[in-house]
Write an enzyme that holds these catalytic residues in place. Sequence first.
Site, PDB file in Angstrom:
ATOM      1  NE  ARG A 119      27.872  11.860 -84.982  1.00 57.68           N
ATOM      2  CZ  ARG A 119      28.031  10.238 -84.053  1.00 57.68           C
ATOM      3  NH1 ARG A 119      28.251  10.424 -82.480  1.00 57.68           N
ATOM      4  NH2 ARG A 119      27.034   9.694 -84.450  1.00 57.68           N
ATOM      5  CD  GLN A 124      21.711  18.153 -85.710  1.00 57.63           C
ATOM      6  OE1 GLN A 124      21.350  18.481 -85.514  1.00 57.63           O
ATOM      7  NE2 GLN A 124      23.040  18.249 -84.751  1.00 57.63           N
ATOM      8  CG  ASP A 127      25.024  11.658 -88.389  1.00 60.27           C
ATOM      9  OD1 ASP A 127      24.990  10.224 -87.965  1.00 60.27           O
ATOM     10  OD2 ASP A 127      25.165  11.772 -87.528  1.00 60.27           O
ATOM     11  CB  SER A 130      22.831   9.226 -85.981  1.00 54.91           C
ATOM     12  OG  SER A 130      23.607   9.843 -85.205  1.00 54.91           O
ATOM     13  CE1 TYR A 226      30.438   9.334 -83.207  1.00 57.69           C
ATOM     14  CE2 TYR A 226      31.966  10.686 -84.215  1.00 57.69           C
ATOM     15  CZ  TYR A 226      30.825   9.073 -84.100  1.00 57.69           C
ATOM     16  OH  TYR A 226      30.343   9.496 -85.286  1.00 57.69           O
TER      17      TYR A 226
END
Length: 372
Positions: A119, A124, A127, A130, A226
Amino acid sequence: MIASVPKETAPDEQRVALVPELVPRLTKAGLEVIVQSGAGESAGFFDAAYEGKGARLEAEVFDKADVVLKVQPPTIDEIGRMNEDSILIGFLQPYTNATAVKALVARKITAFSMELMPRITRAQSMDALSAMSTVAGYKAVLIAASRLPRFFPLLMTAAGTITPARVFVIGAGVAGLQAIGTAKRLGAVVEAYDTRPAVKEQVESLGAKFAELGLAAKDAEDKSGYAKAQSKEFYQKQQEMMSRYVAAADVVIPTALVPGQRAPILITEEMVRGMRAGSVIVDLAAEQGGNCALTEAGREIVRHGVMIIGPMNLPSTVPFQASEMYARTVTNYLVHLLKDGKPHLDLGDELTRGPLVTHRGEVLHEVVKAKL
Ligand code: NAD
């Protein structure tokens, strides 16, 4: 170099790892793309669309590929059909799928697991977790709305005024925030709680109320954002403080996860008993054991008059966009791994190294190795 896209064979999996729109991205990067006939059909992407974008259709694709793009982990038979030294990218469930990891080692496959994407800002657009959480959060609310014997919005009609449904979301990460936004758009009154204090502002910016439980989570998050596990006493206190929010809600959507661990139990049987008959719980943590003590993964049950749903693989139930989103993350990652149309693996780069599970007949990921 050939990148191939097989049809997913896991039961109920409707997604596909590459969508037609992204084929040119790979051909421009110097790859030839082969798609198994019918691979995208269940997601709404037909063979002709792949062909139209420059892919070749084949009946069997594993044995022709230098890179295989998948959604679900391959079966042992599929691994056996892959070329030695080829690359595999997909959700490999490496912590719980020792048999597949061993087969990948034996076949000397370089396997990247999308769940292990670091992360970091650079990652991004890669990901995948997500992206899929966004789909799950949205769909959870739709399931709740369709099962609830009430409307979500406030309605003023000639036949009377209807009060809005109350939704309580537990865990406001990617899925939780999407659930909050979706429930708000349907007109519900939404409250939410998360152990990470940073989340309060995000909850409020979506027009929901942050439930102030008066609890201070110790060391609430790690450096990647997290949640960290809390003590047994903390969870007991959290259950106690959340009881009135759960009892007041028509719909509860728990999404609370702690990476690498069973999901914490945050809704006890006693708390379910305190809910109004006809209320609905959609437990998004069902695949990790469930946030509700009564959840049964993959089933819809009624206990003490409350419907408790433990959905599995929700992203597969919105397969068109879930495939588009997943395919973007996988394509971005594959392009990152290439230089002049060939794999160029810089093992010193955390973006390359983080998701790398097996390489040249070895398990390179420390946690996966320890679990084996
Ligand atoms: P997740 O799926 O692991 O967990 C879901 C949520 O449950 C989290 O918000 C967590 O704090 C919460 N939770 C855990 N225990 C709880 C408890 N006892 N009670 C209430 N809530 C509890 O997390 P996620 O949604 O994948 O991501 C969490 C956060 O990570 C995001 O909100 C974001 O800030 C960050 N993130 C960063 C990147 C990046 O930098 N590339 C990408 C995605 C997410």
